[in-house]
Enzyme design. Structure first.
Site, PDB file in Angstrom:
ATOM      1  CG  HIS A  61      -0.159   0.151   2.493  1.00 60.10           C
ATOM      2  ND1 HIS A  61       0.525  -0.903   3.047  1.00 60.10           N
ATOM      3  CD2 HIS A  61       0.060   1.221   3.289  1.00 60.10           C
ATOM      4  CE1 HIS A  61       1.125  -0.490   4.151  1.00 60.10           C
ATOM      5  NE2 HIS A  61       0.858   0.793   4.319  1.00 60.10           N
ATOM      6  CG  HIS A  76      -0.124   5.839   2.205  1.00 68.96           C
ATOM      7  ND1 HIS A  76      -1.392   5.294   2.148  1.00 68.96           N
ATOM      8  CD2 HIS A  76       0.466   5.333   3.315  1.00 68.96           C
ATOM      9  CE1 HIS A  76      -1.559   4.508   3.196  1.00 68.96           C
ATOM     10  NE2 HIS A  76      -0.447   4.510   3.913  1.00 68.96           N
TER      11      HIS A  76
END
Length: 154
Positions: A61, A76
């Site tokens: 992620h 992110h």
């Protein structure tokens, strides 16, 4: 001192960090930058390296790339996507890999992320930097494609 161009790692709409639905990013606690909201109709997208450098962290992620200047950029992918435990992500790099700006890093299933009621918003921040080190910031609300200059770091 050289200027580092930080490229958009995915297509979408530029957001100011204050618009990110996460207080850590919205308050620039990890560093200044911008965010990108993938297109509404996006299914799977490839997230690319925003700078040339060495991968210092590679999680499904999120990832961090360190430029030779010492600037490190965090991408992110989505908000609270750590809770997906890698589901919906395919990482193609490992810690220590040398990348060129634009190289593929992770493929993510944007539709899957959104189906879990999570934001697909992707903050792109310079770690341990000050806001005044960023220049030529792309305007909030503007569309970008992968590889467009998102901002520059002095």
């Amino acid at each position: 001192m050289s200027t580092v161009s930080v490229l958009a790692p995915l297509p979408g709409t530029v957001l100011d960090l204050q618009e990110v639905p996460d207080p850590v990013f919205a308050q620039a606690m990890v560093g200044p930058g911008l965010a990108i909201e993938p297109p509404r109709d996006a299914q799977r997208i490839t997230v690319t390296a925003p700078i040339t450098g060495t991968v210092v962290k590679a999680m499904p992620h999120a990832f961090v790339i360190m430029h030779e200047s010492g600037n490190a950029v965090l991408v992110h992918v989505g908000i609270d996507t750590v809770h997906l435990k890698g589901e919906g992500f395919t990482v193609s790099v490992a810690k220590g890999d040398m990348l060129q700006a634009g190289d593929p890093v992770v493929e993510c299933d944007v539709a899957f992320i959104r189906s879990r009621d999570l934001s697909a918003c992707c903050p792109v921040v310079v770690l341990d930097a000050q806001a005044d080190q960023l220049t030529d910031l792309h305007a909030s609300g503007a569309s970008v494609t992968s590889g467009d200059v998102l901002f520059r770091v002095l």
